[in-house]
Design an enzyme around this catalytic site. Structure first.
Site, mmCIF file in Angstrom:
data_model
loop_
_atom_site.group_PDB
_atom_site.id
_atom_site.type_symbol
_atom_site.label_atom_id
_atom_site.label_comp_id
_atom_site.label_asym_id
_atom_site.label_seq_id
_atom_site.Cartn_x
_atom_site.Cartn_y
_atom_site.Cartn_z
ATOM 1 N N ASP A 17 -6.799 4.113 -4.559
ATOM 2 C CA ASP A 17 -7.683 3.911 -3.273
ATOM 3 C C ASP A 17 -8.404 5.401 -2.977
ATOM 4 O O ASP A 17 -8.367 5.929 -4.136
ATOM 5 C CB ASP A 17 -6.578 3.417 -2.085
ATOM 6 N N LYS A 57 0.894 -1.210 0.183
ATOM 7 C CA LYS A 57 -0.044 0.176 0.246
ATOM 8 C C LYS A 57 0.803 1.345 0.043
ATOM 9 O O LYS A 57 1.956 1.191 0.587
ATOM 10 C CB LYS A 57 -0.749 0.091 1.172
HETATM 11 P P1 NDP Z 1 -12.727 7.663 -3.045
HETATM 12 O O1 NDP Z 1 -11.715 8.617 -2.590
HETATM 13 O O2 NDP Z 1 -13.369 7.008 -4.373
HETATM 14 O O3 NDP Z 1 -13.968 7.769 -2.080
HETATM 15 C C1 NDP Z 1 -13.932 8.074 -0.515
HETATM 16 C C2 NDP Z 1 -15.329 8.321 -0.073
HETATM 17 O O4 NDP Z 1 -14.850 8.319 1.521
HETATM 18 C C3 NDP Z 1 -15.575 9.739 -0.265
HETATM 19 O O5 NDP Z 1 -16.954 10.072 -0.005
HETATM 20 C C4 NDP Z 1 -14.768 10.720 0.848
HETATM 21 O O6 NDP Z 1 -15.375 11.833 1.210
HETATM 22 C C5 NDP Z 1 -15.164 9.765 2.125
HETATM 23 N N1 NDP Z 1 -14.248 9.777 2.965
HETATM 24 C C6 NDP Z 1 -12.590 9.692 2.840
HETATM 25 N N2 NDP Z 1 -12.218 10.039 3.946
HETATM 26 C C7 NDP Z 1 -13.000 10.271 5.205
HETATM 27 C C8 NDP Z 1 -13.005 10.656 6.313
HETATM 28 N N3 NDP Z 1 -11.941 10.558 7.084
HETATM 29 N N4 NDP Z 1 -14.046 10.676 6.880
HETATM 30 C C9 NDP Z 1 -15.379 10.643 6.320
HETATM 31 N N5 NDP Z 1 -15.569 10.308 4.867
HETATM 32 C C10 NDP Z 1 -14.254 10.104 4.129
HETATM 33 O O7 NDP Z 1 -12.343 6.245 -2.284
HETATM 34 P P2 NDP Z 1 -12.755 4.874 -2.447
HETATM 35 O O8 NDP Z 1 -14.233 4.742 -2.602
HETATM 36 O O9 NDP Z 1 -11.932 4.238 -3.352
HETATM 37 O O10 NDP Z 1 -12.329 4.162 -0.997
HETATM 38 C C11 NDP Z 1 -13.229 4.197 -0.004
HETATM 39 C C12 NDP Z 1 -12.725 2.959 1.028
HETATM 40 O O11 NDP Z 1 -12.713 1.812 0.002
HETATM 41 C C13 NDP Z 1 -11.393 3.120 1.499
HETATM 42 O O12 NDP Z 1 -11.384 2.530 2.637
HETATM 43 C C14 NDP Z 1 -10.579 2.224 0.799
HETATM 44 O O13 NDP Z 1 -9.433 1.849 1.288
HETATM 45 C C15 NDP Z 1 -11.375 1.055 0.535
HETATM 46 N N6 NDP Z 1 -11.091 0.280 -0.731
HETATM 47 C C16 NDP Z 1 -10.912 0.791 -2.139
HETATM 48 C C17 NDP Z 1 -11.000 0.070 -2.960
HETATM 49 C C18 NDP Z 1 -10.756 0.608 -4.385
HETATM 50 O O14 NDP Z 1 -10.595 -0.308 -5.484
HETATM 51 N N7 NDP Z 1 -10.903 1.685 -4.811
HETATM 52 C C19 NDP Z 1 -10.776 -1.465 -2.940
HETATM 53 C C20 NDP Z 1 -11.045 -1.733 -1.660
HETATM 54 C C21 NDP Z 1 -11.212 -1.081 -0.496
HETATM 55 P P3 NDP Z 1 -14.606 13.109 0.831
HETATM 56 O O15 NDP Z 1 -14.745 13.214 -0.773
HETATM 57 O O16 NDP Z 1 -15.698 14.276 1.485
HETATM 58 O O17 NDP Z 1 -13.325 13.150 1.476
HETATM 59 O O1 2IT Z 2 -7.838 -1.699 -0.723
HETATM 60 C C1 2IT Z 2 -7.630 -2.186 -1.791
HETATM 61 O O2 2IT Z 2 -7.852 -3.431 -1.993
HETATM 62 C C2 2IT Z 2 -7.332 -1.327 -2.947
HETATM 63 N N1 2IT Z 2 -7.236 -0.334 -2.847
HETATM 64 C C3 2IT Z 2 -7.319 -2.052 -4.185
HETATM 65 C C4 2IT Z 2 -5.962 -2.443 -4.892
HETATM 66 C C5 2IT Z 2 -5.686 -2.965 -6.090
HETATM 67 O O3 2IT Z 2 -4.626 -3.134 -6.045
HETATM 68 O O4 2IT Z 2 -6.664 -3.133 -6.826
#
Ligand code: NDP
Ligand code: 2IT
Length: 451
Positions: free
Chosen positions: A170, A130
């Site tokens: 992420d 990461k």
């Molecule tokens: P994005 O940046 O696309 O979206 C993040 C969302 O979470 C936004 O709505 C953001 O609001 C909100 N957010 C972020 N930080 C905070 C905080 N401290 N408090 C409240 N709201 C918050 O990220 P993803 O959707 O990609 O990721 C979301 C979660 O999923 C994370 O935990 C990530 O690690 C996990 N994840 C992502 C994967 C992926 O493929 N993208 C895979 C597996 C897990 P704002 O815009 O206002 O900051």
């Molecule tokens: O938390 C996660 O699994 C991710 N942000 C996606 C990682 C990836 O390599 O696609």
């Protein structure tokens, strides 16, 4: 010679805390895994040897670097970049990049640690990593984002590669940022397409990678409900977040007939009493993904909806909760509110959104809890499929990738179920199943390789 045959949980955690002061998220992630893995090792003493647990907890290496970039006014800024290379026993280091002001070593170590078990669960040859930066994309212009991405990847490039370490997105890193980084990599070096995943489909990306994490979490939910002889149709669902994971989970839930009554961002939550519709979702996607604006701005188009600043959605009555924003967003009080509001299933789209205390509340009340390392593994799994397609110089259709994603999520669900250790009539402990299955595979490989 005396070979260790048991591990004392309390003294292991004490040593870990002493060695990693000021890293609460990392300690929390390890604690959650070892709660299940140490008792399992006591029953399987072959895994107590060779300091296996210490070796899995300690990342292989952490690369910390300076990222210098200039803003639109000619001011020079310095951010800190990181890559935690967790474990490469089963494949190249693999995991996302996060751009958020809260990024530090503890958060990235927890994420890399979770990724070790998640990637193991996918059944694919993917190690764990990461990375990211404390850069805050909010309020930055398009050209500032571009220059930051270029500076970041230029500094990281010597440490990554298709067989070495493969980053993806992420929080704060979506298609736009991946495109800027991939463009810069091509400009300065000869790189294989499989060096980065989450690419645009026209330059080596995979169908369904964009949607994979959210869709995958919903496929996992479907299997939980199927095991309960139930379905998603008609269920009231609370979702937090309005980013990649939240909105594609919402999209899939809509097609399955669920009623989604909330979304959120860091400023508060949106209440949608009559349920999310396809046209509202499309408008929210445009607002968030194309215009990069806060969720509350949707009220300009939909003045009848209400936005609740500084609040989370967890106190509203519902059947299912899908936390899809960030770590530790559901605490003990929220968990009690969810239970009182009728929530029976909690599926983590985000990484570690539920605190250990809140998990205990769910357990006490028989609320089914699916941990992120299993439920959100669809994203990295399709990243793995993107690497396979890049290696073949070929691509699969949307339908083909979606079918593979569905079968991977079913397989993860079934493995968690098999190793959950629940007795008849007891609620399935998906977390225990995920932790044990994830651990066992890595541990077997590390034992086979020798020290
Ligand atoms: P994005 O940046 O696309 O979206 C993040 C969302 O979470 C936004 O709505 C953001 O609001 C909100 N957010 C972020 N930080 C905070 C905080 N401290 N408090 C409240 N709201 C918050 O990220 P993803 O959707 O990609 O990721 C979301 C979660 O999923 C994370 O935990 C990530 O690690 C996990 N994840 C992502 C994967 C992926 O493929 N993208 C895979 C597996 C897990 P704002 O815009 O206002 O900051
Ligand atoms: O938390 C996660 O699994 C991710 N942000 C996606 C990682 C990836 O390599 O696609």
């Amino acid at each position: 010679m005396k070979v260790a045959t048991s591990i004392d949980f309390a003294s292991f955690m004490r040593r870990l805390e002493q060695k990693n002061p000021g890293q609460p998220e990392y300690i929390q992630a390890v604690y959650e895994v070892l709660t299940d893995v140490i008792p399992w090792i006591q029953e399987h003493p072959a895994y107590a040897r060779d300091s296996l647990l210490e070796r899995i907890c300690e990342p292989d290496r952490i690369i910390i670097f300076k990222v210098t970039w200039d803003d639109d006014h000619g001011n020079v800024h310095v951010n800190r970049g990181f890559r935690v290379q967790g474990n490469n026993a089963i494949g190249p280091y693999k995991g996302g990049l996060r751009f958020h002001p809260s990024v530090n070593e503890s958060i990235l170590k927890f994420l890399a640690f979770e990724q070790t078990f998640k990637n193991s669960l996918t059944g694919m040859p993917l190690g764990s990593g990461k990375g990211g930066s404390d850069f805050d994309p909010k309020g930055k212009s398009e050209s500032e984002i571009k220059r930051f991405c270029q500076a970041f990847i230029t500094a990281l490039l010597p440490f990554i590669g298709k067989d070495k370490d493969v980053p993806a997105g992420d929080i704060g890193v979506g298609s736009r940022e991946i495109s800027y980084m991939f463009g810069q990599m091509k400009r300065i070096a000869t790189i294989a397409p499989g060096t980065l995943t989450g690419k645009g489909i026209s330059f080596g990306g995979s169908n369904v990678r964009l949607e994979a994490t959210g869709y995958g979490a919903v496929y996992f939910l479907k299997h939980i409900l199927k095991h309960q002889r139930d379905t998603v149709e008609g269920k009231q669902v609370l979702i937090s977040g309005s980013g990649n994971v939240a909105l594609y989970a919402a999209e899939k839930l809509l097609t399955l007939g669920a009623k989604i009554i909330s979304l959120s961002d860091s400023k508060g939550f949106l209440h949608i009493p009559s349920g999310l519709t396809q046209s509202l979702l499309s408008d929210i996607m445009t607002l968030r993904f194309n215009k990069h604006q806060p969720l509350a701005h949707i009220l300009q188009q939909y003045p009848d909806l209400s936005f609740h600043p500084g609040k989370t959605p967890w106190h509203m009555p519902a059947d299912i909760a899908l936390p899809c924003a960030t770590e530790n967003e559901i605490d003990v009080e929220d968990a009690n509110a969810l239970h009182s509001g009728g929530v029976k299933v909690v599926v983590e789209g985000a990484n570690m959104p539920v605190t250990p205390g809140a998990i205990n509340v769910f357990r006490k009340h028989g609320v089914i809890y699916a941990p992120g390392k299993a439920a959100n593994a669809g994203g990295v799994a399709v990243s793995g499929l993107e690497m396979s397609q890049n290696a073949m110089g070929y691509f699969w259709s949307h339908v083909e990738v979606d079918e593979k994603l569905q079968s991977i999520m079913k397989n993860i669900h079934d493995q968690c179920l098999r190793y959950s250790g629940h007795s008849a009539g007891e609620v399935v402990n998906y977390a225990r199943g995920a932790n044990i299955v994830g651990f066992k595979k890595i541990a077997d490989v590390m034992l086979a390789f020798g020290v």
